[in-house]
Design an enzyme around this catalytic site. Structure first.
Site, PDB file in Angstrom:
ATOM      1  N   LYS A  78      47.455 -49.311  25.542  1.00 44.02           N
ATOM      2  CA  LYS A  78      48.204 -49.253  26.720  1.00 44.02           C
ATOM      3  C   LYS A  78      46.994 -49.629  27.828  1.00 44.02           C
ATOM      4  O   LYS A  78      45.831 -49.451  27.700  1.00 44.02           O
ATOM      5  CB  LYS A  78      48.460 -47.877  26.971  1.00 44.02           C
ATOM      6  N   HIS A 129      60.845 -51.587  19.308  1.00 39.36           N
ATOM      7  CA  HIS A 129      60.399 -50.429  20.029  1.00 39.36           C
ATOM      8  C   HIS A 129      60.602 -49.270  19.282  1.00 39.36           C
ATOM      9  O   HIS A 129      61.780 -48.901  18.870  1.00 39.36           O
ATOM     10  CB  HIS A 129      61.109 -50.294  21.530  1.00 39.36           C
TER      11      HIS A 129
END
Lengths: 433, 433
Positions: free
Chosen positions: A222, A341
């Protein structure tokens, strides 16, 4: 054969306090409590089978999705399951296009999340009645029947029913071999569990070392909150995994378009395979790489605009299997690899069915393809994912793997479950003088 | 000066049974009950002023928006109004980007409708405290202060704060004259009241004759359900209004792209100025003419893609005044005329403020511009719109014209208001054997 009249639909607000340990944190979602609106459908059939469906949320506001599920429930109650799946396109249209409710979307946000939860439960029930895991139900289904589940509204300019039929017909070739291959080796996965934004460097190192030991070769990190932090963390990861393994980055919608270009130039040295959600999920023209979207119309345009190199489906943001089928078929038509996802709570359990079906019956390719994996909260599911050699092994139990353990649901109901009662008391104590 | 601490936020589910008479019906919304989530904000200030905000809905599901308002309420309660408007961009960002709640949107669907209702109430309160109608508060506001209300996230690739400042600076020139012009003549309007899809031909004729008598020169007709019906109704209208007056058509999202092209070819002989919402509101690349959108990111791309010739803002679907300001400024930059969406319940009351401000301070032009008008439900508002010679006269009362009559709210609350109690009893009687 699908059977039984739907006699009851209940919905639960289930939340896991993941924010306490930084799991799931990113540049835009700093303190998510992984949660779900959890739907249970019962019928009057004697088999006693129930359908379980979830949609994924981040804590606060789950009650709004629960409210939307209740608003949609009257469209489902007292219907025969055979009528629903016998005209699944019509049922999907009815659920998403009610003349009054569609104003709240259409097909986006809260109502679409609620639609997904309900339809996921319908698919789970159908697969259970057929005695097959969902992926197998889809793989065995006649192409015409598959197509009858899809609402082609708004996408016929790029994919007609005839196009879709041709694709599925071609997909029959070599299907058996691909199914066997899946059962033996599973579907390739990548891991996002090591590098949440809220993790310290030492946690990150420790988790990355463990993942390498477990055979993982593809990692997602991230980014987007602080450039210097990103550089340090990406360097740390790249150093640990070496130059050959794959690294992906996810900015979770935090940048404007010019900012994304500038920031990514500075992270390019760490050789990311993709940069995920660089900007607003609504910004088709601003997209450069990979995107999660809220419906098939957005995906259609991303494909038309050549705005993505990888496509991420989502089992709970789109309108369940029905809408995901249309997106898988469009991706095939445009030759874009699908990399689902997953993560959250239950997303891995659900989406594995879709991507395994995609490989066997639609894309017939593993090139540039992999499915996200996150190692949280699987212990709450009755049929949790099985990962082996960094791959998803095809589920064997009947259904859509959506069912949670009764005890887990009970404990984590918000706000009355045991876990939350304790936490909320503790919070109250903290704010008292 | 803005003052007072927000001590209470209440929200009401208010519904008008418009479906009983076909008002508001179109190809996709066949039986709308015009409704609103109606927010009231109170402060601890001694002036006793309250802020009223609405968002428009179509009946069913209004309770979901009410639920979302309650989820957002904690972000508003106990804040000083001066802190909110003193950093309105920050407050807007906080409301739309909460790390957990944004998953439900972001900035779309139910949560964005709820955001609009709350922010509309904040603006109403602020304008009331300043003793000005909202349009005048905006017109008199320093450009820097205006800009500080806008969240530029995701639009800086087409409109930077500097661009916006230049536009507002230029808009100062001739402002006084334009304000006087507005006060004398009002803002040009068009009417949608005559030709809802559910109206019979005789109702349509009668309403059109009355509208012509009242001086209306611009008319909108709903199309898209049945081609032969459309041809007959459009011919009827065009014959009545003659070749010189303006006719617009609205398909309310009912077509696929190829279908829209084909259908419109057959209605072209009636010379529509525009065709509104031919397809999915998410389909930027498929759009050809005019579109209502759910946020500034979608509008941005429609402008970038040259996908519209007219732009429709909406006071209740976008994030209140704040987000509409950003869209007005982008439209100015691209030279696209803004023709606001109105009607429903309260949309005319609210959006007139925005478009009058736009003329005085931003666009400085009336060319190709007009604001939709629908003649329903104004009697429930404390400060209803004033239409004269088919133009909106600028409101004179302080606030955003959002306040409804207490009696109306009481009567129309769902399901416990007097009107609904009766209707629901009647419905129950009908379904009994």
């Amino acid at each position: 054969m699908a059977h039984g009249r739907i006699s009851r639909l209940s919905v639960h607000d289930v939340r896991f306090p993941t924010s306490l340990s930084g799991h799931g944190s990113d540049a835009m979602h700093t303190d998510p409590d992984y949660s779900a609106a959890y739907v249970i459908i019962e019928t009057d059939a004697e088999d006693g089978l129930k359908g379980y469906g979830i949609t994924f949320t981040l804590g606060k506001g789950t009650e709004v999705v629960v409210c939307a599920v209740n608003a949609l429930a009257q469209q489902v109650l007292h219907k025969d399951l055979s009528d629903i799946v016998g005209d699944f396109r019509g049922f999907y249209r009815q659920l998403t296009s009610d003349g009054q409710l569609r104003w709240l979307g259409p097909e986006k946000g809260v109502v679409h999340l609620a639609t997904a939860a309900i339809l996921n439960a319908v698919w789970d029930l159908w697969a259970k009645q057929e005695g097959k895991p969902l992926w197998k139900l889809l793989v065995d289904m006649d192409p015409q029947m598959l197509l009858s589940c899809i609402d082609f509204r708004y996408i016929t300019d790029v994919l007609t029913e005839k196009d879709a039929y041709e694709i599925l017909k071609k997909g029959q070739l070599g299907k058996k071999e691909r199914e066997e291959q899946m059962l033996r080796h599973g579907y390739p996965a990548y891991t996002t569990s090591c590098a949440w934004l809220g993790y310290s460097d030492s946690t990150l190192k420790q988790l990355c070392a463990a993942a390498l030991k477990d055979g993982w070769t593809r990692f997602k990190v991230k980014v987007g909150a602080d450039l210097q932090d990103d550089i340090r963390r990406c360097r740390l990861l790249r150093d640990m995994i070496g130059p050959e393994k794959t690294l992906m980055m996810d900015a979770n919608q935090c940048w404007d378009v010019p900012e994304a270009v500038e920031w990514m130039a500075k992270l390019a040295e760490f050789k990311p395979l993709w940069i995920e959600e660089p900007t607003s999920p609504d910004d088709i023209l601003g997209h450069a790489a990979i995107s999660k979207c809220h419906n098939r119309v957005i995906f259609k345009q991303l494909l038309q605009a050549n705005a993505l190199q990888f496509l991420q489906i989502d089992s709970c943001r789109l309108g369940s299997v029905n809408e995901n089928l249309s997106v898988l078929l469009m991706a095939k038509k445009f030759g874009i690899p699908v990399c689902p996802h997953a993560g959250g709570v239950g997303l891995c359990e659900l989406v594995q069915h879709l991507i395994i079906f995609d490989y066997i019956s639609v894309s017939a390719s593993l090139q540039n393809r992999m499915c996200e994996y996150v190692d949280h909260l699987h212990e709450h599911f009755k049929y949790p994912v099985v990962i082996k050699h960094a791959s998803y092994l095809p589920p064997k139990d009947a259904g859509y793997s959506t069912e949670m353990k009764e005890e887990s649901v009970k404990k984590h109901q918000y706000p009355d479950g045991e876990v939350w009662k304790k936490l909320l008391v503790a919070q109250d104590l903290c704010v008292q003088p």
